[in-house]
Scaffold this active site. Structure first.
Site, PDB file in Angstrom:
ATOM      1  N   PHE A   1      -2.657 -22.496  25.688  1.00 27.66           N
ATOM      2  CA  PHE A   1      -4.122 -22.654  26.208  1.00 27.66           C
ATOM      3  C   PHE A   1      -4.174 -22.444  27.964  1.00 27.66           C
ATOM      4  O   PHE A   1      -4.734 -23.505  28.362  1.00 27.66           O
ATOM      5  CB  PHE A   1      -4.781 -23.816  25.524  1.00 27.66           C
ATOM      6  CG  PHE A   1      -4.869 -24.008  24.228  1.00 27.66           C
ATOM      7  CD1 PHE A   1      -5.845 -23.529  23.419  1.00 27.66           C
ATOM      8  CD2 PHE A   1      -3.762 -24.537  23.433  1.00 27.66           C
ATOM      9  CE1 PHE A   1      -5.932 -23.551  22.117  1.00 27.66           C
ATOM     10  CE2 PHE A   1      -3.805 -24.416  22.047  1.00 27.66           C
ATOM     11  CZ  PHE A   1      -5.042 -24.059  21.308  1.00 27.66           C
ATOM     12  N   HIS A   2      -3.626 -21.369  28.295  1.00 28.23           N
ATOM     13  CA  HIS A   2      -3.885 -21.227  29.796  1.00 28.23           C
ATOM     14  C   HIS A   2      -3.749 -19.668  29.873  1.00 28.23           C
ATOM     15  O   HIS A   2      -3.117 -18.956  29.053  1.00 28.23           O
ATOM     16  CB  HIS A   2      -2.937 -22.127  30.624  1.00 28.23           C
ATOM     17  CG  HIS A   2      -1.317 -21.814  30.157  1.00 28.23           C
ATOM     18  ND1 HIS A   2      -0.634 -22.548  29.534  1.00 28.23           N
ATOM     19  CD2 HIS A   2      -0.628 -20.784  30.672  1.00 28.23           C
ATOM     20  CE1 HIS A   2       0.519 -22.088  29.366  1.00 28.23           C
ATOM     21  NE2 HIS A   2       0.854 -20.883  30.040  1.00 28.23           N
ATOM     22  N   ALA A   3      -3.888 -19.533  31.216  1.00 29.06           N
ATOM     23  CA  ALA A   3      -3.825 -17.820  31.595  1.00 29.06           C
ATOM     24  C   ALA A   3      -2.898 -18.234  33.014  1.00 29.06           C
ATOM     25  O   ALA A   3      -3.090 -19.298  33.463  1.00 29.06           O
ATOM     26  CB  ALA A   3      -4.835 -17.015  31.824  1.00 29.06           C
TER      27      ALA A   3
ATOM     28  N   ARG B   1      -3.301 -17.315  26.771  1.00 31.08           N
ATOM     29  CA  ARG B   1      -2.369 -17.178  25.732  1.00 31.08           C
ATOM     30  C   ARG B   1      -2.409 -18.653  24.582  1.00 31.08           C
ATOM     31  O   ARG B   1      -2.670 -19.632  25.503  1.00 31.08           O
ATOM     32  CB  ARG B   1      -0.992 -16.836  25.922  1.00 31.08           C
ATOM     33  CG  ARG B   1      -0.066 -17.739  26.298  1.00 31.08           C
ATOM     34  CD  ARG B   1      -0.473 -18.377  28.064  1.00 31.08           C
ATOM     35  NE  ARG B   1      -0.825 -17.387  28.765  1.00 31.08           N
ATOM     36  CZ  ARG B   1       0.276 -16.557  29.457  1.00 31.08           C
ATOM     37  NH1 ARG B   1       1.479 -16.936  29.314  1.00 31.08           N
ATOM     38  NH2 ARG B   1      -0.083 -15.660  30.236  1.00 31.08           N
TER      39      ARG B   1
END
Ligand code: TYD
Length: 137
Positions: free
Chosen positions: A50-52, A97
């Protein structure tokens, strides 16, 4: 190959004793390696990611078991089942992702182009989408 990632097929050295896969910087892994980490003891109902990343490339490899990798470039979302230790998925900069549906035996290896720094993370999906829109202008 798609817009959000690239699948890397690693050469496997197989003989009667087993399989050996070697990963070298700038060869099988298409960048200079600065960090390696692995994720284990995963729970099927506890998704991660839950981040880029603003400036970091990664290769993700599922060494054991399986999980589902979601990749999102702000416009398109792909879901990839990861269950093959001789394959890596190259995730470039500015890709959101998520990792879901881990099996109990899941073991994930991540190879990264940069040292860990929290400043490189975008952990809010709307901020990621907004940054992506600005990049397209
Ligand atoms: P986190 O980003 O939540 O993991 P995931 O992307 O799998 O959801 O990271 C978990 C914790 O580990 C968080 O406190 C940051 C820390 N961490 C490091 O110290 N070094 C690292 O290389 C990574 C990837 C995370």
């Amino acid at each position: 190959m798609n817009m959000t990632s690239q699948v890397l097929n690693f050469p496997a050295l197989v003989d009667q004793r087993g399989t050996l896969i070697a990963l070298e910087a700038t060869r099988e892994i298409p960048f200079q390696i600065r960090r390696v980490y692995f994720i284990k003891d995963l729970k099927g109902d506890a998704p991660r990611g839950f981040h880029a990343h603003k400036n970091l490339k990664q290769v993700v490899i599922c060494l054991s078991g399986s999980f589902r990798l979601i990749l999102d470039d702000g416009y398109k979302r792909d879901s990839i089942v990861m269950n093959e230790g001789s394959q890596g998925v190259l995730i470039e900069e500015m890709i959101w992702r998520e990792m879901h549906d881990f099996t109990d035996d899941c073991l994930i290896l991540v190879i990264a182009s940069e040292f860990y720094t929290e400043d490189d993370y975008i952990r809010d999906y709307q901020s990621f989408k907004d940054a992506r829109k600005l990049m397209a202008k």
